[in-house]
Motif scaffolding. Structure first.
Motif, PDB file in Angstrom:
ATOM      1  N   GLY A   1       0.812  -1.208   0.000  1.00 41.02           N
ATOM      2  CA  GLY A   1       0.000   0.000   0.000  1.00 41.02           C
ATOM      3  C   GLY A   1       0.843   1.254   0.000  1.00 41.02           C
ATOM      4  N   ARG A   2       2.162   1.125  -0.093  1.00 41.99           N
ATOM      5  CA  ARG A   2       3.081   2.275  -0.069  1.00 41.99           C
ATOM      6  C   ARG A   2       3.867   2.346  -1.371  1.00 41.99           C
ATOM      7  N   MET A   3       3.814   3.495  -2.026  1.00 45.90           N
ATOM      8  CA  MET A   3       4.413   3.628  -3.339  1.00 45.90           C
ATOM      9  C   MET A   3       5.920   3.451  -3.320  1.00 45.90           C
ATOM     10  N   HIS A   4       6.611   4.006  -2.322  1.00 48.24           N
ATOM     11  CA  HIS A   4       8.067   3.922  -2.348  1.00 48.24           C
ATOM     12  C   HIS A   4       8.573   2.504  -2.096  1.00 48.24           C
ATOM     13  N   LEU A   5       7.792   1.687  -1.427  1.00 46.74           N
ATOM     14  CA  LEU A   5       8.157   0.272  -1.332  1.00 46.74           C
ATOM     15  C   LEU A   5       8.056  -0.375  -2.716  1.00 46.74           C
ATOM     16  N   SER A   6       7.049   0.020  -3.483  1.00 48.56           N
ATOM     17  CA  SER A   6       6.941  -0.520  -4.842  1.00 48.56           C
ATOM     18  C   SER A   6       8.104  -0.048  -5.710  1.00 48.56           C
ATOM     19  N   ILE A   7       8.581   1.164  -5.499  1.00 54.39           N
ATOM     20  CA  ILE A   7       9.710   1.684  -6.284  1.00 54.39           C
ATOM     21  C   ILE A   7      10.983   0.914  -5.958  1.00 54.39           C
ATOM     22  N   LEU A   8      11.215   0.638  -4.697  1.00 57.09           N
ATOM     23  CA  LEU A   8      12.388  -0.158  -4.329  1.00 57.09           C
ATOM     24  C   LEU A   8      12.283  -1.568  -4.908  1.00 57.09           C
ATOM     25  N   ALA A   9      11.068  -2.133  -4.919  1.00 61.11           N
ATOM     26  CA  ALA A   9      10.885  -3.470  -5.500  1.00 61.11           C
ATOM     27  C   ALA A   9      11.146  -3.444  -7.000  1.00 61.11           C
ATOM     28  N   LEU A  10      10.604  -2.450  -7.698  1.00 62.02           N
ATOM     29  CA  LEU A  10      10.826  -2.330  -9.132  1.00 62.02           C
ATOM     30  C   LEU A  10      12.308  -2.132  -9.442  1.00 62.02           C
ATOM     31  N   SER A  11      12.988  -1.369  -8.603  1.00 62.21           N
ATOM     32  CA  SER A  11      14.426  -1.150  -8.783  1.00 62.21           C
ATOM     33  C   SER A  11      15.210  -2.447  -8.655  1.00 62.21           C
ATOM     34  N   ALA A  12      14.679  -3.368  -7.860  1.00 61.42           N
ATOM     35  CA  ALA A  12      15.328  -4.660  -7.669  1.00 61.42           C
ATOM     36  C   ALA A  12      14.859  -5.699  -8.676  1.00 61.42           C
ATOM     37  N   GLY A  13      13.948  -5.318  -9.558  1.00 65.06           N
ATOM     38  CA  GLY A  13      13.449  -6.264 -10.553  1.00 65.06           C
ATOM     39  C   GLY A  13      12.440  -7.248 -10.024  1.00 65.06           C
ATOM     40  N   THR A  14      11.828  -6.949  -8.891  1.00 63.81           N
ATOM     41  CA  THR A  14      10.874  -7.856  -8.264  1.00 63.81           C
ATOM     42  C   THR A  14       9.446  -7.492  -8.661  1.00 63.81           C
ATOM     43  N   PRO A  15       8.608  -8.459  -9.048  1.00 65.20           N
ATOM     44  CA  PRO A  15       7.220  -8.152  -9.387  1.00 65.20           C
ATOM     45  C   PRO A  15       6.493  -7.501  -8.217  1.00 65.20           C
ATOM     46  N   VAL A  16       5.655  -6.528  -8.528  1.00 69.14           N
ATOM     47  CA  VAL A  16       4.990  -5.768  -7.473  1.00 69.14           C
ATOM     48  C   VAL A  16       3.566  -5.448  -7.883  1.00 69.14           C
ATOM     49  N   ILE A  17       2.682  -5.479  -6.882  1.00 65.31           N
ATOM     50  CA  ILE A  17       1.323  -4.977  -7.019  1.00 65.31           C
ATOM     51  C   ILE A  17       1.165  -3.889  -5.969  1.00 65.31           C
ATOM     52  N   VAL A  18       0.686  -2.717  -6.375  1.00 62.30           N
ATOM     53  CA  VAL A  18       0.634  -1.592  -5.448  1.00 62.30           C
ATOM     54  C   VAL A  18      -0.771  -1.004  -5.425  1.00 62.30           C
ATOM     55  N   LEU A  19      -1.235  -0.685  -4.228  1.00 67.95           N
ATOM     56  CA  LEU A  19      -2.519  -0.026  -4.062  1.00 67.95           C
ATOM     57  C   LEU A  19      -2.364   1.469  -4.340  1.00 67.95           C
ATOM     58  N   ALA A  20      -3.274   2.024  -5.117  1.00 63.35           N
ATOM     59  CA  ALA A  20      -3.181   3.420  -5.543  1.00 63.35           C
ATOM     60  C   ALA A  20      -3.744   4.341  -4.469  1.00 63.35           C
ATOM     61  N   THR A  21      -3.047   5.445  -4.202  1.00 65.18           N
ATOM     62  CA  THR A  21      -3.552   6.484  -3.302  1.00 65.18           C
ATOM     63  C   THR A  21      -3.241   7.846  -3.902  1.00 65.18           C
ATOM     64  N   GLN A  22      -4.151   8.794  -3.723  1.00 67.19           N
ATOM     65  CA  GLN A  22      -3.973  10.189  -4.144  1.00 67.19           C
ATOM     66  C   GLN A  22      -3.684  10.341  -5.639  1.00 67.19           C
TER      67      GLN A  22
ATOM     68  N   GLY B   1       5.123  -0.313 -18.035  1.00 72.48           N
ATOM     69  CA  GLY B   1       4.314  -1.117 -18.929  1.00 72.48           C
ATOM     70  C   GLY B   1       3.416  -2.117 -18.236  1.00 72.48           C
ATOM     71  N   ILE B   2       3.120  -1.864 -16.936  1.00 71.07           N
ATOM     72  CA  ILE B   2       2.269  -2.793 -16.176  1.00 71.07           C
ATOM     73  C   ILE B   2       1.172  -2.004 -15.441  1.00 71.07           C
ATOM     74  N   PRO B   3       0.364  -1.234 -16.164  1.00 69.19           N
ATOM     75  CA  PRO B   3      -0.638  -0.400 -15.483  1.00 69.19           C
ATOM     76  C   PRO B   3      -1.647  -1.186 -14.677  1.00 69.19           C
ATOM     77  N   ASP B   4      -1.883  -2.451 -15.044  1.00 73.07           N
ATOM     78  CA  ASP B   4      -2.860  -3.246 -14.305  1.00 73.07           C
ATOM     79  C   ASP B   4      -2.326  -3.710 -12.955  1.00 73.07           C
ATOM     80  N   HIS B   5      -1.049  -3.474 -12.676  1.00 75.62           N
ATOM     81  CA  HIS B   5      -0.497  -3.820 -11.360  1.00 75.62           C
ATOM     82  C   HIS B   5      -0.781  -2.739 -10.316  1.00 75.62           C
ATOM     83  N   CYS B   6      -1.510  -1.727 -10.709  1.00 78.66           N
ATOM     84  CA  CYS B   6      -1.974  -0.678  -9.797  1.00 78.66           C
ATOM     85  C   CYS B   6      -3.450  -0.931  -9.516  1.00 78.66           C
ATOM     86  N   VAL B   7      -3.806  -1.110  -8.248  1.00 82.81           N
ATOM     87  CA  VAL B   7      -5.171  -1.495  -7.855  1.00 82.81           C
ATOM     88  C   VAL B   7      -5.734  -0.450  -6.903  1.00 82.81           C
TER      89      VAL B   7
END
Length: 392
Positions: A308-329, A340-346
């Protein structure tokens, strides 16, 4: 009030002074926020000269993971942004006198420039950047989101800053499009500061057998429970569903907090979930905030991140790890488009647990494709992050 701020700051910046070979960054409040700490460390490590970090409190940021601790000097101004009284003007004066002749002035834009977390603070920061730019110090608003529903007064301040020459650096294409629609000048596409976070490690994930309770045959899922989302929706049953799905897919789950302060506490949200969810009680838990470098090391070892935190998703993406992130604001959809993975935002609305569970099962069917898509976009996104550190 903005006119008063400008008058005090113009006067503070005036007069004879020597060139100050330092970069100034106006930090977010920071304390208890791993994302803010990661942005700060990224800034310090990506500028060549010394840094003056303007902060709200003396313990808001750490230099523990910064190699050259002498590179950073903190300027503690508790009333600069969040006060309207005498202390506010005193802090404006103190900042102006301290930064005269600086190489640059940057605002850690992140989530706060569109007024979504406070109209007054957003207006003050735009106004400060404009005034400092007019005084001859190059000003920048670093990698930030614009939700497209900004208060009209905030938009006017942003328009004035753009016309004055402030370099405005949205961190995703959705934010750029919204800023242009609001007739704001000086907008240049960038990416979040954390994509320039310092690391010497490969994006390849080693085995996770060293993680708590793990062995080399298990897949590891790092799961964040956002205290911010928990203030708006009852999310415990949603996470129970997600954890059940991860368990069925053969994942060992690790619950990880990312923000902990009085307004939004992930640690409290995880504790509440564990009281209600049998699956959460079976999961491993990181019980306190850890450093950005430790988070990066952890998500590099993970096979999946749900957050549910965007910067955790950024660190995961930086590491090449698949991520699903909850959208806020309105700040996450554009980030996922960059990869290229817009559906990974929920969206974190009723039923998000089932939607994420469905997505987890889809990812599991074609993990190699997700890895390839993330990796193929990462280099370009890192290059966009470097735009934050260019004067022009």
């Amino acid at each position: 009030m903005m006119l008063g701020d400008r008058a005090v700051l113009h006067l503070a910046l005036s007069g004879k002074h020597e060139r100050l070979e330092k970069h100034v960054i106006l930090n977010s409040p920071g304390d208890g926020n791993i994302g803010d700490q990661a942005m700060f460390e990224s800034f310090v490590n990506n500028v060549s000269q010394q840094v003056i970090a303007v902060v709200k409190s003396p313990d808001a940021y750490s230099t523990d993971d910064i190699a050259d601790k002498n590179k950073v000097a903190f300027l503690v101004l508790p009333h600069l942004i969040y006060s309207k009284f005498f202390g506010h003007y005193r802090d404006i004066w103190a900042m102006g006198r301290s930064i005269r002749g600086a190489e640059s002035f940057s605002v850690m834009g992140a989530d706060i420039m569109d007024g979504g977390y406070g109209v007054h603070s957003s207006m003050v920061e735009w106004n400060l950047a404009r005034t400092i730019q007019e005084a001859g110090i190059p000003a920048r608003i670093l990698g930030f989101s614009w939700n497209g529903q900004a208060n009209p007064e905030v938009i006017r301040q942003a328009q004035k800053a753009g016309r004055a020459g402030v370099r405005i650096l949205p961190r995703d294409p959705d934010s750029l499009e919204r800023l242009v629609k609001d007739n704001i000048e000086g907008v240049v596409q960038a990416a979040d500061l954390v994509f320039a976070f310092p690391t010497d490690s490969s994006t390849a994930r080693p085995d996770n057998s060293g993680e708590p309770g793990g062995n080399e045959d298990e897949k590891l899922a790092v799961v964040n429970v956002s205290g911010l989302i928990g203030r708006k929706i009852e999310q415990d049953s949603e996470y129970e569903h997600i954890l059940q799905t991860l368990d069925a897919l053969g994942y060992r789950c690790l619950l990880l907090p990312h923000v902990s302060h009085s307004k939004a506490d992930d640690i409290a949200a995880i504790s509440k979930l564990r009281r209600k969810s049998p699956m959460a009680r079976r999961a491993d838990v990181v019980e306190a905030l850890i450093s950005p470098s430790e988070v990066l090391s952890l998500v590099r070892r993970a096979d999946m991140v749900v957050t549910g935190r965007m910067h955790l998703s950024i660190l995961a993406l930086s590491a090449g790890t698949p991520v699903i992130v909850l959208a806020t604001q309105g700040k996450v959809s554009g980030l996922m488009k960059l990869f290229g993975i817009p559906d990974h935002c929920v969206e974190p609305t009723l039923g998000f647990g089932k939607r994420i569970s469905k997505l987890l099962r889809e990812i599991e069917k074609d993990r190699s494709s997700i890895f390839d898509t993330t990796a193929s976009n990462l280099q370009a996104v890192r290059a966009l992050s470097q735009v934050n550190f260019r004067h022009r």
